[in-house]
Motif scaffolding. Structure first.
Motif, PDB file in Angstrom:
ATOM      1  N   ARG B 298       0.850  -1.188   0.000  1.00 60.61           N
ATOM      2  CA  ARG B 298       0.000   0.000   0.000  1.00 60.61           C
ATOM      3  C   ARG B 298       0.891   1.245   0.000  1.00 60.61           C
ATOM      4  O   ARG B 298       2.000   1.222   0.556  1.00 60.61           O
ATOM      5  CB  ARG B 298      -0.873   0.051   1.256  1.00 60.61           C
ATOM      6  CG  ARG B 298      -2.075  -0.904   1.287  1.00 60.61           C
ATOM      7  CD  ARG B 298      -2.692  -0.834   2.668  1.00 60.61           C
ATOM      8  NE  ARG B 298      -4.034  -1.380   2.778  1.00 60.61           N
ATOM      9  CZ  ARG B 298      -4.355  -2.370   3.613  1.00 60.61           C
ATOM     10  NH1 ARG B 298      -3.434  -2.940   4.380  1.00 60.61           N
ATOM     11  NH2 ARG B 298      -5.602  -2.790   3.703  1.00 60.61           N
ATOM     12  N   LEU B 302      -2.410   5.694   4.969  1.00 65.40           N
ATOM     13  CA  LEU B 302      -2.284   4.530   5.859  1.00 65.40           C
ATOM     14  C   LEU B 302      -0.838   4.027   5.849  1.00 65.40           C
ATOM     15  O   LEU B 302      -0.252   3.760   6.913  1.00 65.40           O
ATOM     16  CB  LEU B 302      -3.231   3.419   5.388  1.00 65.40           C
ATOM     17  CG  LEU B 302      -3.437   2.263   6.355  1.00 65.40           C
ATOM     18  CD1 LEU B 302      -4.379   2.668   7.479  1.00 65.40           C
ATOM     19  CD2 LEU B 302      -3.998   1.033   5.639  1.00 65.40           C
ATOM     20  N   SER B 335      -8.597  -0.731   6.136  1.00 66.93           N
ATOM     21  CA  SER B 335      -8.759   0.214   5.013  1.00 66.93           C
ATOM     22  C   SER B 335      -9.444   1.508   5.424  1.00 66.93           C
ATOM     23  O   SER B 335      -9.053   2.591   4.979  1.00 66.93           O
ATOM     24  CB  SER B 335      -9.547  -0.445   3.875  1.00 66.93           C
ATOM     25  OG  SER B 335      -8.763  -1.406   3.215  1.00 66.93           O
ATOM     26  N   THR B 338      -7.669   4.491   6.821  1.00 71.21           N
ATOM     27  CA  THR B 338      -7.018   5.425   5.899  1.00 71.21           C
ATOM     28  C   THR B 338      -7.596   6.826   6.067  1.00 71.21           C
ATOM     29  O   THR B 338      -6.886   7.820   5.962  1.00 71.21           O
ATOM     30  CB  THR B 338      -7.200   4.953   4.438  1.00 71.21           C
ATOM     31  OG1 THR B 338      -6.747   3.607   4.341  1.00 71.21           O
ATOM     32  CG2 THR B 338      -6.410   5.820   3.474  1.00 71.21           C
ATOM     33  N   ARG B 342      -5.514   9.996   6.991  1.00 62.39           N
ATOM     34  CA  ARG B 342      -5.559  11.153   6.080  1.00 62.39           C
ATOM     35  C   ARG B 342      -5.832  12.440   6.854  1.00 62.39           C
ATOM     36  O   ARG B 342      -5.257  13.492   6.564  1.00 62.39           O
ATOM     37  CB  ARG B 342      -6.630  10.913   5.019  1.00 62.39           C
ATOM     38  CG  ARG B 342      -6.686  11.983   3.940  1.00 62.39           C
ATOM     39  CD  ARG B 342      -7.700  11.650   2.853  1.00 62.39           C
ATOM     40  NE  ARG B 342      -7.245  10.557   2.012  1.00 62.39           N
ATOM     41  CZ  ARG B 342      -7.828   9.343   1.947  1.00 62.39           C
ATOM     42  NH1 ARG B 342      -8.915   9.094   2.671  1.00 62.39           N
ATOM     43  NH2 ARG B 342      -7.345   8.405   1.176  1.00 62.39           N
ATOM     44  N   ASN B 412      -1.303   1.358  -5.524  1.00 64.56           N
ATOM     45  CA  ASN B 412      -2.418   0.801  -4.745  1.00 64.56           C
ATOM     46  C   ASN B 412      -3.316  -0.120  -5.571  1.00 64.56           C
ATOM     47  O   ASN B 412      -4.401  -0.496  -5.110  1.00 64.56           O
ATOM     48  CB  ASN B 412      -3.265   1.936  -4.151  1.00 64.56           C
ATOM     49  CG  ASN B 412      -2.686   2.460  -2.848  1.00 64.56           C
ATOM     50  OD1 ASN B 412      -2.035   1.721  -2.102  1.00 64.56           O
ATOM     51  ND2 ASN B 412      -2.909   3.730  -2.568  1.00 64.56           N
ATOM     52  N   TYR B 449      -9.006   4.517  -0.717  1.00 68.83           N
ATOM     53  CA  TYR B 449      -7.656   4.729  -1.266  1.00 68.83           C
ATOM     54  C   TYR B 449      -7.577   6.009  -2.085  1.00 68.83           C
ATOM     55  O   TYR B 449      -6.519   6.344  -2.604  1.00 68.83           O
ATOM     56  CB  TYR B 449      -7.239   3.505  -2.108  1.00 68.83           C
ATOM     57  CG  TYR B 449      -7.085   2.276  -1.244  1.00 68.83           C
ATOM     58  CD1 TYR B 449      -5.865   1.977  -0.641  1.00 68.83           C
ATOM     59  CD2 TYR B 449      -8.173   1.454  -0.955  1.00 68.83           C
ATOM     60  CE1 TYR B 449      -5.734   0.880   0.188  1.00 68.83           C
ATOM     61  CE2 TYR B 449      -8.054   0.356  -0.125  1.00 68.83           C
ATOM     62  CZ  TYR B 449      -6.836   0.077   0.441  1.00 68.83           C
ATOM     63  OH  TYR B 449      -6.696  -1.010   1.286  1.00 68.83           O
TER      64      TYR B 449
END
Lengths: 123, 482
Positions: B298, B302, B335, B338, B342, B412, B449
């Motif tokens: 990734r 994250l 996930s 993230t 962020r 990603n 993502y």
């Protein structure tokens, strides 16, 4: 279009956008009226101002935000949205690096006249 | 009956993609794919152009993160101009940093408030008509106003440093073409509320607190949704700090073990390979040391908070410590975390912007350095969505001969495919009816993502995403498009 009209109508807020986005709702909040001018691949050669209103429909990506969506966001966030018009300029040749086609150049000149008249009427 | 699900377009992501989910006669998932269905070939277009044009040309890939491409290209051209990272003048480096951190600030705010928050505020099953920023404005006006103005603040920082909000010209090979005047600086530091640096930091802290509160109320969802282990890659400052502008490459595995550290990105080809698959135009990068099967990783918020040791601003560091404690210091594989990462980065970017605005080096007049020309250069930055690689070679006439770009969304690619597979296995499998809310969960997994498919494929124009449901014989059973 903008460079031509900026000198003639310094009081009008003439701004270029690569693409509309959410912060444009803030830009519009105190405007009396707004004209969104852009190229189009559809329609006829005679440009005209078409009044539009806020519409809540929104594209799937922030790469694409319609004038109606910006108006809707402006209305919801700031309690009002200006009167708004669309000025679509018909283009014909969309290949890279070719510049404007003759027909598109003529349409741009017509559209500039339409916008000039609109600005003078509101001055 | 066997079925295939298609989501096209995937909404509230940057770009155009397609998801296909194949089900067998018993309703079991047999295959899931996140396709990228466009190709533009930007690396070819710029061949033959003089190298100094590249930082301005190549940013046309994207209207959301052009600064990342502008700066990655400029850093590569620094190398070609014979100016190493340590050779830039303080004014040049800090102006570039201000531009970049302003971009991170606006991009992270745009993603969270515009693209992600509707899912959190209204839920995955809410009416799609309200699951957007206008819906947020209707129901949570204060939150939406913050999002709009944070985006605007970041865009104004970009304009002040790059000359334009989108597709500016500030960075040039060897430096920068302007400094920040005292008037420009004061417009950010002394502006009336809310459009000043202090308020932006306070609002970024508000956004972090908002997410933490959401997490507390929705722990099972946030922790469990599309959670799967992976490797993680990012640039890291020499001392281990989070740094979006410059550093060396570090990768950690799912247990936190460093599998790549302090690697000079000029040698990235020694460390990163790119696999291709017949069904997608987007490549599948991997760490060479771990091989194609196990080396995928990734990038992005994250990953960055998994690879860095600390964050060099106080408020973000405090949040980082809370965030790291949640996984007992181990790499975070969730996930939806993230979004949390962020927002901590949003806070950090706000703090850095505020601190840089108070740095007198920005009013310096020594802007450009020159050196001995090289014929090849690599530039990397941490773009909002993750690590961005630009690699160029020029000929004796100073024309671009070769270009290779690896964008964050490409890194990603495998994680997004795994996230789609997770949703297919855990949400769709065995269900007799596929609802819009179920399909939205596929999009939520991808959206975490923050992919920019326009960057990844270098595509232009309308970029929707679809989901297709396909039966065991390849027949299309259902298709959703937006």
């Amino acid at each position: 279009m903008l460079s031509e009209l900026r000198d003639e109508e310094p009081a009008a807020g003439l701004e270029f956008r690569y693409q509309l986005n959410i912060e444009d709702a803030y830009t519009l909040k105190d405007c009396g009226a707004v004209v969104f001018a852009d190229a189009t691949a559809e329609g006829g050669d005679e440009p005209a101002l078409v009044e539009i209103g806020p519409a809540a429909g929104i594209a799937f990506t922030s790469h694409e935000m319609s004038p109606a969506s910006v108006l809707a966001l402006c209305h919801e966030l700031f309690g009002r949205a200006p009167r708004a018009y669309l000025l679509a300029v018909r283009g014909y040749d969309w290949e890279m690096g070719e510049g404007l086609s003759e027909r598109a150049r003529a349409n741009l000149a017509r559209a500039t006249k339409v916008l000039r008249r609109f600005l003078k009427e509101r001055a | 009956m066997a079925r295939k699900i298609t989501i096209e377009p995937v909404t509230r992501v940057e770009g155009h993609g397609k998801v296909t989910i194949h089900l067998d006669d018993a309703g079991k998932v047999t295959q899931t794919r996140f396709h990228i269905v466009e190709f533009r070939g930007f690396e070819k277009f710029i061949q033959g152009h003089p190298y100094w044009e590249v930082p301005v040309l190549v940013q046309r890939l994207c209207g959301i993160c052009p600064v990342s491409h502008h700066l990655a290209a400029a850093k590569a051209m620094d190398v070609i101009a014979g100016v190493g990272p340590a050779d830039l003048t303080p004014t040049a480096e800090k102006m570039r940093r201000l531009m970049h951190y302003g971009q991170i600030f606006q991009s992270h705010a745009l993603h969270f408030f515009h693209l992600a928050s509707p899912d959190l505020l209204f839920g995955a099953d809410a009416d799609p008509a309200i699951r957007n920023i206008i819906g947020v404005a209707l129901k949570h006006r204060d939150l939406a106003v913050k999002g709009v103005l944070m985006r605007k603040f970041g865009q104004e920082i970009i304009k002040a440093t790059a000359g334009k909000k989108i597709h500016g010209t500030g960075a040039i090979p060897g430096g920068i073409n302007k400094n920040l005047s005292p008037e420009e600086r004061d417009a950010f530091l002394k502006a009336p509320d809310p459009l000043n640096a202090d308020t932006m930091v306070a609002w970024a802290q508000f956004a972090v607190d908002f997410f933490k509160d959401f997490h507390k109320k929705n722990t099972a969802l946030v922790d469990g949704f599309a959670a799967f282990p992976s490797n993680h890659l990012s640039l890291i400052r020499k001392d281990g700090a989070l740094d979006f502008y410059h550093g060396a490459l570090r990768a950690v595995d799912a247990d936190g073990k460093k599998v790549l550290d302090d690697a000079d990105y000029q040698d990235y080809l020694e460390h990163i390979g790119e696999d291709v698959r017949s069904w997608s135009y987007m490549k599948f990068p991997y760490l060479r040391s771990l091989g194609k099967a196990d080396g995928w990783y990734r990038v992005g918020p994250l990953a960055r908070l998994n690879t860095c040791d600390f964050i060099p601003t106080p408020l973000a560091q405090k949040e980082f410590e809370i965030y790291k404690a949640y996984t007992a210091g181990k790499p975070n594989a969730m996930s939806l975390h993230t979004h949390w990462a962020r927002l901590i980065e949003l806070l950090h970017a706000g703090e850095v912007v505020r601190d840089l605005l108070n740095d007198k080096d920005l009013q310096g007049t020594d802007l450009v350095r020159k050196g001995r020309k090289a014929y090849e250069g690599v530039g990397l930055v941490e773009a909002p969505r993750g690590t961005l690689f630009h690699h160029y070679r020029i000929n004796a006439d100073d024309q671009i001969e070769m270009a290779n770009l690896i964008v964050s969304t490409t890194h990603n690619n495998e994680p997004m495919n795994r996230a789609v597979n997770w949703v297919a296995m855990n949400v769709l499998e065995g269900r007799k009816e596929i609802t819009e809310g179920m399909l939205n969960r596929v999009e939520i997994a991808i959206r975490a993502y923050d992919p920019c498919l326009s960057c990844a494929t270098h595509a232009l124009g309308r970029m929707p995403l679809s989901v297709e449901l396909v039966d065991a014989r390849g027949g299309l059973i259902d298709k959703k498009e937006r």
